[in-house]
Design an enzyme around this catalytic site. Structure first.
Site, PDB file in Angstrom:
ATOM      1  N   TYR A 223      24.075   0.204  12.138  1.00  0.00           N
ATOM      2  CA  TYR A 223      24.769   0.439  10.853  1.00  0.00           C
ATOM      3  C   TYR A 223      25.228   1.894  10.751  1.00  0.00           C
ATOM      4  O   TYR A 223      26.287   2.186  10.206  1.00  0.00           O
ATOM      5  CB  TYR A 223      23.868   0.073   9.666  1.00  0.00           C
ATOM      6  CG  TYR A 223      24.065  -1.351   9.193  1.00  0.00           C
ATOM      7  CD1 TYR A 223      23.667  -2.428   9.975  1.00  0.00           C
ATOM      8  CD2 TYR A 223      24.662  -1.627   7.964  1.00  0.00           C
ATOM      9  CE1 TYR A 223      23.850  -3.735   9.550  1.00  0.00           C
ATOM     10  CE2 TYR A 223      24.855  -2.935   7.531  1.00  0.00           C
ATOM     11  CZ  TYR A 223      24.439  -3.982   8.322  1.00  0.00           C
ATOM     12  OH  TYR A 223      24.630  -5.274   7.909  1.00  0.00           O
TER      13      TYR A 223
ATOM     14  N   PHE B 224       0.836  -1.206   0.000  1.00  0.00           N
ATOM     15  CA  PHE B 224       0.000   0.000   0.000  1.00  0.00           C
ATOM     16  C   PHE B 224       0.879   1.269   0.000  1.00  0.00           C
ATOM     17  O   PHE B 224       0.847   2.063  -0.956  1.00  0.00           O
ATOM     18  CB  PHE B 224      -0.935  -0.070   1.220  1.00  0.00           C
ATOM     19  CG  PHE B 224      -1.481   1.234   1.686  1.00  0.00           C
ATOM     20  CD1 PHE B 224      -2.116   2.111   0.809  1.00  0.00           C
ATOM     21  CD2 PHE B 224      -1.375   1.600   3.031  1.00  0.00           C
ATOM     22  CE1 PHE B 224      -2.632   3.320   1.253  1.00  0.00           C
ATOM     23  CE2 PHE B 224      -1.888   2.797   3.486  1.00  0.00           C
ATOM     24  CZ  PHE B 224      -2.505   3.659   2.598  1.00  0.00           C
TER      25      PHE B 224
ATOM     26  N   ARG C 202      -7.849  -4.031   8.851  1.00  0.00           N
ATOM     27  CA  ARG C 202      -7.687  -2.767   9.571  1.00  0.00           C
ATOM     28  C   ARG C 202      -9.021  -2.013   9.611  1.00  0.00           C
ATOM     29  O   ARG C 202      -9.884  -2.199   8.760  1.00  0.00           O
ATOM     30  CB  ARG C 202      -6.606  -1.909   8.914  1.00  0.00           C
ATOM     31  CG  ARG C 202      -5.222  -2.413   9.279  1.00  0.00           C
ATOM     32  CD  ARG C 202      -4.134  -1.513   8.783  1.00  0.00           C
ATOM     33  NE  ARG C 202      -3.746  -1.849   7.426  1.00  0.00           N
ATOM     34  CZ  ARG C 202      -2.569  -1.527   6.906  1.00  0.00           C
ATOM     35  NH1 ARG C 202      -1.684  -0.876   7.616  1.00  0.00           N
ATOM     36  NH2 ARG C 202      -2.282  -1.854   5.668  1.00  0.00           N
TER      37      ARG C 202
ATOM     38  N   THR D 148      -1.806   4.973   8.601  1.00  0.00           N
ATOM     39  CA  THR D 148      -1.914   5.618   7.288  1.00  0.00           C
ATOM     40  C   THR D 148      -3.058   4.953   6.528  1.00  0.00           C
ATOM     41  O   THR D 148      -3.284   3.755   6.681  1.00  0.00           O
ATOM     42  CB  THR D 148      -0.585   5.447   6.517  1.00  0.00           C
ATOM     43  OG1 THR D 148       0.468   6.014   7.302  1.00  0.00           O
ATOM     44  CG2 THR D 148      -0.618   6.142   5.166  1.00  0.00           C
TER      45      THR D 148
ATOM     46  N   THR E  56       2.010  -9.992   1.052  1.00  0.00           N
ATOM     47  CA  THR E  56       0.837  -9.152   1.349  1.00  0.00           C
ATOM     48  C   THR E  56       0.721  -7.997   0.340  1.00  0.00           C
ATOM     49  O   THR E  56      -0.322  -7.376   0.249  1.00  0.00           O
ATOM     50  CB  THR E  56       0.888  -8.562   2.786  1.00  0.00           C
ATOM     51  OG1 THR E  56       2.096  -7.810   2.938  1.00  0.00           O
ATOM     52  CG2 THR E  56       0.848  -9.673   3.819  1.00  0.00           C
ATOM     53  N   GLY E  57       1.794  -7.714  -0.388  1.00  0.00           N
ATOM     54  CA  GLY E  57       1.732  -6.703  -1.456  1.00  0.00           C
ATOM     55  C   GLY E  57       1.019  -7.291  -2.672  1.00  0.00           C
ATOM     56  O   GLY E  57       0.816  -8.500  -2.756  1.00  0.00           O
TER      57      GLY E  57
ATOM     58  N   ALA F 187      11.216   2.206   7.304  1.00  0.00           N
ATOM     59  CA  ALA F 187       9.844   2.480   7.737  1.00  0.00           C
ATOM     60  C   ALA F 187       9.625   1.762   9.061  1.00  0.00           C
ATOM     61  O   ALA F 187       9.580   0.538   9.111  1.00  0.00           O
ATOM     62  CB  ALA F 187       8.851   1.984   6.693  1.00  0.00           C
TER      63      ALA F 187
ATOM     64  N   TYR G   3       5.182  -7.973  15.294  1.00  0.00           N
ATOM     65  CA  TYR G   3       5.330  -6.754  14.488  1.00  0.00           C
ATOM     66  C   TYR G   3       6.129  -5.702  15.265  1.00  0.00           C
ATOM     67  O   TYR G   3       7.127  -5.168  14.774  1.00  0.00           O
ATOM     68  CB  TYR G   3       3.951  -6.221  14.116  1.00  0.00           C
ATOM     69  CG  TYR G   3       3.987  -5.036  13.173  1.00  0.00           C
ATOM     70  CD1 TYR G   3       4.457  -5.172  11.869  1.00  0.00           C
ATOM     71  CD2 TYR G   3       3.544  -3.779  13.579  1.00  0.00           C
ATOM     72  CE1 TYR G   3       4.490  -4.084  11.001  1.00  0.00           C
ATOM     73  CE2 TYR G   3       3.564  -2.693  12.720  1.00  0.00           C
ATOM     74  CZ  TYR G   3       4.040  -2.850  11.432  1.00  0.00           C
ATOM     75  OH  TYR G   3       4.067  -1.768  10.584  1.00  0.00           O
TER      76      TYR G   3
ATOM     77  N   LYS H 133       9.927  -4.367  14.265  1.00  0.00           N
ATOM     78  CA  LYS H 133      10.218  -2.979  13.876  1.00  0.00           C
ATOM     79  C   LYS H 133      11.189  -2.327  14.854  1.00  0.00           C
ATOM     80  O   LYS H 133      12.030  -1.512  14.459  1.00  0.00           O
ATOM     81  CB  LYS H 133       8.915  -2.175  13.793  1.00  0.00           C
ATOM     82  CG  LYS H 133       8.027  -2.565  12.610  1.00  0.00           C
ATOM     83  CD  LYS H 133       8.652  -2.170  11.276  1.00  0.00           C
ATOM     84  CE  LYS H 133       7.709  -2.378  10.111  1.00  0.00           C
ATOM     85  NZ  LYS H 133       8.301  -1.981   8.821  1.00  0.00           N
TER      86      LYS H 133
HETATM   87  N1  UDP Z   1     -10.885  -1.946  14.926  1.00  0.00           N
HETATM   88  C1  UDP Z   1     -12.266  -1.970  14.988  1.00  0.00           C
HETATM   89  N2  UDP Z   1     -12.948  -2.635  14.004  1.00  0.00           N
HETATM   90  C2  UDP Z   1     -12.313  -3.255  12.955  1.00  0.00           C
HETATM   91  C3  UDP Z   1     -10.902  -3.217  12.917  1.00  0.00           C
HETATM   92  C4  UDP Z   1     -10.219  -2.563  13.911  1.00  0.00           C
HETATM   93  O1  UDP Z   1     -12.877  -1.422  15.910  1.00  0.00           O
HETATM   94  O2  UDP Z   1     -12.999  -3.816  12.103  1.00  0.00           O
HETATM   95  C5  UDP Z   1     -10.146  -1.188  15.960  1.00  0.00           C
HETATM   96  C6  UDP Z   1      -8.962  -1.917  16.575  1.00  0.00           C
HETATM   97  O3  UDP Z   1      -9.369  -2.675  17.685  1.00  0.00           O
HETATM   98  C7  UDP Z   1      -8.060  -0.760  16.945  1.00  0.00           C
HETATM   99  C8  UDP Z   1      -8.358   0.300  15.895  1.00  0.00           C
HETATM  100  O4  UDP Z   1      -9.602  -0.053  15.330  1.00  0.00           O
HETATM  101  O5  UDP Z   1      -8.400  -0.256  18.224  1.00  0.00           O
HETATM  102  C9  UDP Z   1      -7.305   0.355  14.780  1.00  0.00           C
HETATM  103  O6  UDP Z   1      -7.086  -0.949  14.334  1.00  0.00           O
HETATM  104  P1  UDP Z   1      -6.242  -1.276  13.042  1.00  0.00           P
HETATM  105  O7  UDP Z   1      -6.247  -2.763  12.900  1.00  0.00           O
HETATM  106  O8  UDP Z   1      -6.718  -0.488  11.892  1.00  0.00           O
HETATM  107  O9  UDP Z   1      -4.776  -0.750  13.331  1.00  0.00           O
HETATM  108  P2  UDP Z   1      -3.828  -0.705  14.610  1.00  0.00           P
HETATM  109  O10 UDP Z   1      -3.670   0.736  14.878  1.00  0.00           O
HETATM  110  O11 UDP Z   1      -4.465  -1.410  15.770  1.00  0.00           O
HETATM  111  O12 UDP Z   1      -2.587  -1.375  14.163  1.00  0.00           O
END
Ligand code: UDP
Length: 310
Positions: free
Chosen positions: A159, A11, A186, A175, A35-36, A114, A145, A149
């Site tokens: 480095y 993305f 997400r 983002t 995943t890309g 990133a 994750y 990172k």
């Molecule tokens: N979330 C939600 N419904 C969804 C997916 C995510 O309420 O269908 C919530 C999740 O629990 C988190 C926030 O939205 O508190 C952001 O989640 P996301 O997976 O987008 O990214 P994160 O910031 O957690 O990596």
């Protein structure tokens, strides 16, 4: 400049390729398409300054040389994607980052890693400045994750210190925008797609947890400015506009003009309660701050998903 982008079919990676090409650079994108998606770069077919190589960053990359800059973006990034690929995620951040650092070292290229707001885990300091060390559960599900990172940041600094490599660390906060996968789990694009389908929006927990969403063109501008800066220590790139998940749901419903309700689902383990970047450093060092408002960005993203879903 000749630029290598790992995770170039993802993305953010694909938008970065577009921007680099628009700025007249030559771009080689690496992606294992785990995943890309190649379709994110389909519009670049036939572009003579661009090449996509199907390559796993966990394998050393020796196919071409002579890079002036390396952007290291290869990693699963959504909780669903990294929870489905825990080992692969840890290896992408460790072995994969090392392989990209080696390319940069051999070419004396600028190296941009990133990183993520997940470096702060479930933060006890709010908003989060770069000086905050974070609150990460190292054995929780998100650790694959977060720790990958954090390791990538540590390796990049090593480095820089050991070899004098020109390095940059971008801590990217949530983002969103075109080319996110409709089913990546997400919250955005989840809400956008649910609203367009007239399905209830799935709110996890009480929906009072917060995030701060940055439109992808702003994130790319921040990355570009960071690359040409001389700042080796981490810089937050994200929007300071904080919203609760529930507020976000209501906003999406209003913009999509849909009556669909809300479906409450359990909160995932270790879900960060609040997240908002302190972007004072980005303002100061990069003269950068987001330009696209949340409403405008959501409208653009909604339009894109409307077309993408047909
Ligand atoms: N979330 C939600 N419904 C969804 C997916 C995510 O309420 O269908 C919530 C999740 O629990 C988190 C926030 O939205 O508190 C952001 O989640 P996301 O997976 O987008 O990214 P994160 O910031 O957690 O990596």
């Amino acid at each position: 400049m000749r630029v290598l982008v790992s995770g170039g079919a993802g993305f953010i990676g694909s938008h970065l390729c577009d921007r680099l090409l628009a700025d007249r650079h030559e771009v080689v994108a690496l992606d294992n398409l785990s995943t890309g998606r190649a379709e994110n770069l389909q519009h670049l077919r036939g572009c003579r300054s661009f090449r996509l190589l199907i390559h796993d960053v966990c394998e050393p990359f020796k196919e071409c040389r002579g890079f002036d800059a390396v952007f290291s973006l290869a990693s699963p990034a959504s909780p669903k994607d990294y929870l489905d690929r825990p080992i692969e995620t840890l290896l992408a951040g460790s072995v994969g980052t090392r392989n990209m650092l080696e390319v940069a070292r051999k070419d004396a290229a600028v190296f941009v890693q990133a990183s993520t707001s997940e470096s702060y885990g479930d933060p006890l300091v709010h908003p989060q400045p770069e000086t905050y060390w974070g609150n990460v559960n190292p054995v929780g599900p998100r650790a694959v994750y977060d720790e990958s990172k954090r390791f990538a940041e540590a390796l990049t600094m090593a480095y820089h210190d050991r070899y004098g490599l020109e390095t940059r660390l971008a801590r990217l906060f949530n983002t969103y925008g075109p080319r996110m996968k409709a089913d990546d789990g997400r919250v955005l694009p989840g809400f956008l797609v649910q609203a367009l389908r007239g399905e209830p929006l799935t709110v996890f927990g009480d929906g009072l947890q917060t995030r701060s969403f940055c439109y992808v063109s702003d994130t790319i501008e921040g990355l570009m400015r960071l690359a040409v800066s001389s700042e080796p220590s981490p810089v937050n790139i994200g929007s300071p506009r904080e919203v609760t998940v529930l507020e976000l749901a209501r906003k999406v419903q209003r913009l999509a003009e849909t009556e669909c309700g809300i479906l409450r689902l359990p909160l995932p383990q270790d879900d960060p309660r609040r997240r908002q970047p302190d972007i004072g450093k980005a303002r100061r060092v990069l003269d950068w701050e987001p330009q696209v408002s949340l409403d405008d960005g959501l409208r653009k993203a909604l339009d894109w998903f409307r077309t993408a879903l047909g």
